[in-house]
Design a protein around this motif. Structure first.
Motif, PDB file in Angstrom:
ATOM      1  N   GLU A 367      48.021  30.290  32.530  1.00 13.58           N
ATOM      2  CA  GLU A 367      47.279  29.855  31.361  1.00 13.58           C
ATOM      3  C   GLU A 367      46.867  31.036  30.485  1.00 13.58           C
ATOM      4  OE1 GLU A 367      43.987  27.668  32.834  1.00 13.58           O
ATOM      5  OE2 GLU A 367      45.188  25.953  33.515  1.00 13.58           O
ATOM      6  N   LEU A 368      47.157  32.273  30.938  1.00 10.73           N
ATOM      7  CA  LEU A 368      46.651  33.468  30.265  1.00 10.73           C
ATOM      8  C   LEU A 368      47.747  34.322  29.627  1.00 10.73           C
ATOM      9  CD1 LEU A 368      44.163  34.553  33.068  1.00 10.73           C
ATOM     10  CD2 LEU A 368      43.681  33.153  31.079  1.00 10.73           C
ATOM     11  N   LEU A 369      48.993  33.922  29.796  1.00 13.36           N
ATOM     12  CA  LEU A 369      50.071  34.741  29.239  1.00 13.36           C
ATOM     13  C   LEU A 369      49.885  34.921  27.744  1.00 13.36           C
ATOM     14  CD1 LEU A 369      53.102  33.164  31.147  1.00 13.36           C
ATOM     15  CD2 LEU A 369      52.004  35.350  31.611  1.00 13.36           C
ATOM     16  N   PRO A 370      50.170  36.115  27.166  1.00 12.89           N
ATOM     17  CA  PRO A 370      50.769  37.279  27.828  1.00 12.89           C
ATOM     18  C   PRO A 370      49.734  38.283  28.331  1.00 12.89           C
ATOM     19  CG  PRO A 370      50.728  37.630  25.479  1.00 12.89           C
ATOM     20  CD  PRO A 370      50.071  36.296  25.705  1.00 12.89           C
ATOM     21  N   LEU A 371      48.500  37.860  28.534  1.00 16.19           N
ATOM     22  CA  LEU A 371      47.430  38.775  28.930  1.00 16.19           C
ATOM     23  C   LEU A 371      47.075  38.650  30.406  1.00 16.19           C
ATOM     24  CD1 LEU A 371      45.103  38.492  25.813  1.00 16.19           C
ATOM     25  CD2 LEU A 371      46.637  40.356  26.410  1.00 16.19           C
ATOM     26  N   ALA A 372      48.037  38.195  31.218  1.00 16.16           N
ATOM     27  CA  ALA A 372      47.813  38.123  32.660  1.00 16.16           C
ATOM     28  C   ALA A 372      48.216  39.439  33.310  1.00 16.16           C
ATOM     29  CB  ALA A 372      48.612  36.969  33.253  1.00 16.16           C
ATOM     30  N   LEU A 373      47.699  39.694  34.509  1.00 14.30           N
ATOM     31  CA  LEU A 373      48.034  40.912  35.247  1.00 14.30           C
ATOM     32  C   LEU A 373      49.349  40.703  35.982  1.00 14.30           C
ATOM     33  CD1 LEU A 373      47.030  43.746  36.109  1.00 14.30           C
ATOM     34  CD2 LEU A 373      45.933  42.646  38.074  1.00 14.30           C
ATOM     35  N   PRO A 374      50.350  41.589  35.798  1.00 13.29           N
ATOM     36  CA  PRO A 374      51.659  41.405  36.442  1.00 13.29           C
ATOM     37  C   PRO A 374      51.580  41.522  37.965  1.00 13.29           C
ATOM     38  CG  PRO A 374      51.786  42.997  34.640  1.00 13.29           C
ATOM     39  CD  PRO A 374      50.334  42.754  34.902  1.00 13.29           C
ATOM     40  N   ARG A 375      52.590  40.968  38.602  1.00  9.20           N
ATOM     41  CA  ARG A 375      52.732  41.059  40.064  1.00  9.20           C
ATOM     42  C   ARG A 375      53.432  42.379  40.377  1.00  9.20           C
ATOM     43  NH1 ARG A 375      56.609  37.100  43.708  1.00  9.20           N
ATOM     44  NH2 ARG A 375      55.343  37.041  45.609  1.00  9.20           N
ATOM     45  N   LEU A 376      52.657  43.362  40.782  1.00 13.32           N
ATOM     46  CA  LEU A 376      53.163  44.718  40.986  1.00 13.32           C
ATOM     47  C   LEU A 376      53.050  45.126  42.449  1.00 13.32           C
ATOM     48  CD1 LEU A 376      51.419  46.389  37.909  1.00 13.32           C
ATOM     49  CD2 LEU A 376      53.784  45.569  38.037  1.00 13.32           C
ATOM     50  N   THR A 377      54.049  45.831  42.931  1.00 12.05           N
ATOM     51  CA  THR A 377      54.002  46.376  44.279  1.00 12.05           C
ATOM     52  C   THR A 377      52.829  47.356  44.402  1.00 12.05           C
ATOM     53  OG1 THR A 377      56.411  46.205  44.442  1.00 12.05           O
ATOM     54  CG2 THR A 377      55.317  47.641  46.028  1.00 12.05           C
ATOM     55  N   SER A 378      52.122  47.285  45.521  1.00 13.91           N
ATOM     56  CA  SER A 378      50.982  48.173  45.786  1.00 13.91           C
ATOM     57  C   SER A 378      49.920  48.076  44.687  1.00 13.91           C
ATOM     58  CB  SER A 378      51.434  49.628  45.939  1.00 13.91           C
ATOM     59  OG  SER A 378      52.381  49.755  46.977  1.00 13.91           O
ATOM     60  N   LEU A 379      49.812  46.917  44.062  1.00 14.27           N
ATOM     61  CA  LEU A 379      48.806  46.704  43.023  1.00 14.27           C
ATOM     62  C   LEU A 379      47.430  47.087  43.553  1.00 14.27           C
ATOM     63  CD1 LEU A 379      48.018  45.503  40.228  1.00 14.27           C
ATOM     64  CD2 LEU A 379      47.823  43.284  41.383  1.00 14.27           C
ATOM     65  N   THR A 380      46.698  47.880  42.781  1.00 13.84           N
ATOM     66  CA  THR A 380      45.353  48.280  43.190  1.00 13.84           C
ATOM     67  C   THR A 380      44.457  48.347  41.973  1.00 13.84           C
ATOM     68  OG1 THR A 380      44.072  49.932  44.440  1.00 13.84           O
ATOM     69  CG2 THR A 380      45.816  50.757  43.006  1.00 13.84           C
ATOM     70  N   SER A 381      43.183  48.097  42.187  1.00 11.43           N
ATOM     71  CA  SER A 381      42.221  48.035  41.087  1.00 11.43           C
ATOM     72  C   SER A 381      40.905  48.644  41.515  1.00 11.43           C
ATOM     73  CB  SER A 381      42.006  46.577  40.645  1.00 11.43           C
ATOM     74  OG  SER A 381      41.482  45.811  41.725  1.00 11.43           O
ATOM     75  N   VAL A 382      40.124  49.079  40.517  1.00 13.30           N
ATOM     76  CA  VAL A 382      38.797  49.628  40.772  1.00 13.30           C
ATOM     77  C   VAL A 382      37.859  49.201  39.651  1.00 13.30           C
ATOM     78  CG1 VAL A 382      39.515  51.658  42.114  1.00 13.30           C
ATOM     79  CG2 VAL A 382      39.456  51.775  39.616  1.00 13.30           C
ATOM     80  N   ALA A 383      36.583  49.081  39.978  1.00 11.88           N
ATOM     81  CA  ALA A 383      35.574  48.827  38.952  1.00 11.88           C
ATOM     82  C   ALA A 383      35.313  50.120  38.192  1.00 11.88           C
ATOM     83  CB  ALA A 383      34.283  48.323  39.595  1.00 11.88           C
ATOM     84  N   TYR A 384      35.218  49.999  36.860  1.00 19.54           N
ATOM     85  CA  TYR A 384      34.933  51.181  36.049  1.00 19.54           C
ATOM     86  C   TYR A 384      34.082  50.783  34.858  1.00 19.54           C
ATOM     87  CZ  TYR A 384      35.431  55.729  33.844  1.00 19.54           C
ATOM     88  OH  TYR A 384      35.158  56.957  33.303  1.00 19.54           O
ATOM     89  N   ASP A 385      32.855  51.285  34.790  1.00 26.41           N
ATOM     90  CA  ASP A 385      32.006  51.167  33.610  1.00 26.41           C
ATOM     91  C   ASP A 385      31.882  49.722  33.130  1.00 26.41           C
ATOM     92  OD1 ASP A 385      30.294  52.195  31.776  1.00 26.41           O
ATOM     93  OD2 ASP A 385      31.831  52.874  30.383  1.00 26.41           O
ATOM     94  N   GLY A 386      31.659  48.804  34.051  1.00 24.71           N
ATOM     95  CA  GLY A 386      31.464  47.411  33.690  1.00 24.71           C
ATOM     96  C   GLY A 386      32.725  46.597  33.585  1.00 24.71           C
TER      97      GLY A 386
END
Length: 473
Positions: A367-386
């Motif tokens: 429902e969010l394309l094209p602003l969805a997060l892709p399916r990436l190998t070893s996908l990793t995320s961190v919180a940063y400044d809100g």
């Protein structure tokens, strides 16, 4: 735009008089009491670009583009409206046309920038969005009104002003097959996997060159999957190992705080630890692992990520008792070969005395394309400044995104993902074994298997310096 010279109450009074007059008819007309903004978009925008000739002379060129292509998100909980993907640098946001749609055609007014005067909204009006603007919507019966803060995000520079520093190249990291770094106090801790065994390294956040190999006090080798099972809560790292929940403040001295049969420890807030049990149910503990409860989901548990899992815990700027916990990852390739977006779940965690147990909400990527997060190998995320910064290696399954193409940025709890101005270092050499982490001084680190590279950069003010932030009223 026409200024409202009389108090806004005059408008409401007129509405009531009209209602009274209509009431003289045989059939009395009633007006709805709901007030909400349900859609927001921009019209065409002017773009001013500076061009330099071969002689060094500068000239400014004006062009027009469709700003309606930039989608706006309406946060009905916090009453904010904003675009997660910033408009191009040089956009004239001081003269914008916008289309605002209200529920039941409620009356819309805009607060002046420098005073409390109100102006009626009209679709043909030019509005100054160089600063966040307060737009109010009034129900037709005059009984209710809601204030929204509208922020039009614009890139603040046309250049790559993110400066990366390669701290070191560490040979010990080159053969790692998996890794995760966490930040605790003044140190970075790296949990690395080497096939059948694991290791824990640490360095000071002011260092990055010298890394110490730690020995822990548990009577067994450090497991190869430790990097998948470590989270941070308060002053401790928590680790799941062989049915035990362990915690440590220094990576060497670990104590057991609970027992459980888990598939993976996946996230932490300031009060709870979250895990997937052996049945792939999302569960939580508020006492270090002694007791566990099933978490409520608004969608089928089959949509939960089972690999490449990371999380972000983001405190609310409005209420110190509220946190947004976001779980990010992918589903298994064999079971779900057609996925091309990541699976994201978020939860509002209320730590107040009168707390309400909120459900986890699944963010439907299609429902969010094209602003969805892709399916990436070893996908990793961190919180940063809100917000949340994410990156991954090459796409897999139905996702064909190139590896380490860019950093992705979300400022709304993982719903929409725009481009961050934090670019990949030009000499970066990544692999499927890598990790990112943010230290307490807001430096973003990338640590790479394969090449052994260790990079560090501090993003500009605000998330990647691309975003302007609204002050809530």
């Amino acid at each position: 735009m026409k200024r409202i010279f009389l108090p806004f109450a005059v408008m409401l009074s007129a509405l009531f008089v009209l209602t009274s007059c209509l009431g003289d008819d045989e059939d009395e007309m009633t007006y709805p009491g709901d007030a909400a903004i349900i859609a927001f978009s921009l019209g065409n925008a002017n773009l001013y670009t500076t061009l330099t000739s071969s002689t060094g002379a500068d000239s400014i060129v004006k062009s027009v583009y469709k700003a309606s292509d930039y989608k706006f998100y309406i946060d009905q909980v916090n009453r904010t409206i904003y675009n997660p993907d910033s408009l191009p640098y040089g956009t004239d946001v001081a003269h914008m046309i916008c289309v605002i749609t209200s529920k039941n055609s409620g009356n819309l007014v805009i607060k002046e920038i420098n005073n409390d005067s109100l102006r009626f909204y009209h679709v043909s009006d030019s509005i100054d969005f160089s600063v966040p603007r307060v737009v109010s919507v009034y129900s037709l019966d005059g009984s209710n009104h809601v204030n929204y803060t509208v922020t039009v995000n614009v890139k603040k520079s046309s250049k790559d002003y993110t400066t990366w520093e390669m701290m070191a190249t560490k040979q010990d990291f080159e053969s790692a097959t998996g890794m995760k770094a966490v930040s605790l106090s003044d140190k970075i801790y790296l949990f690395a996997s080497y096939g059948n065994t694991g290791a824990i390294y640490t360095t000071g956040i002011k260092d990055g060159v010298n890394w110490d190999l730690l020995q822990w006090n548990i009577n067994s080798p450090i497991p190869a999957n430790a990097y998948k099972n470590v989270v941070v809560q308060g002053d401790y790292m928590y680790l799941y190992h062989s049915g035990a929940i362990l915690r440590s403040s220094n990576g060497e001295e670990w104590e057991q705080t609970g027992m459980a049969e888990l598939s993976q420890l996946v996230a932490a807030s300031s009060r709870k630890l979250y895990a997937l049990d052996e049945g792939m149910n999302l569960i939580s503990t508020a006492d270090g692992g002694r007791t566990w409860k099933n978490e409520q989901l608004d969608d089928n548990k089959s949509m939960l990520p089972t690999r490449d899992i990371s999380y972000a815990c983001i405190p609310s700027e409005m209420n110190s008792s509220i946190e947004n916990v976001v779980l990010i990852g992918n589903r298994d390739l064999n079971g779900y070969p057609d996925d091309n977006q990541a699976q994201i779940w978020n939860k509002v965690e209320d730590n107040s005395e009168t707390s309400y147990n909120h459900s986890w909400m699944h963010v439907n990527p299609y429902e969010l394309l094209p602003l969805a997060l892709p399916r990436l190998t070893s996908l990793t995320s961190v919180a940063y400044d809100g917000g949340i910064v994410a990156i991954g290696s090459s796409g897999f399954g139905a996702c064909k995104t190139e590896g380490f193409e860019k950093f992705y940025l979300s400022t709304d709890g993982g719903i929409y993902w725009g481009n961050s101005n934090c670019y990949i270092p030009s000499d970066f050499k990544g692999s499927d074994a890598f990790t990112i982490v943010v230290d307490k001084d807001k430096y973003l680190w990338i640590i790479c298997g394969g090449s052994g590279q260790i990079w560090r950069s501090r993003l500009g003010s605000g998330l990647g310096s691309d975003y302007q932030y609204a002050i809530m009223e």
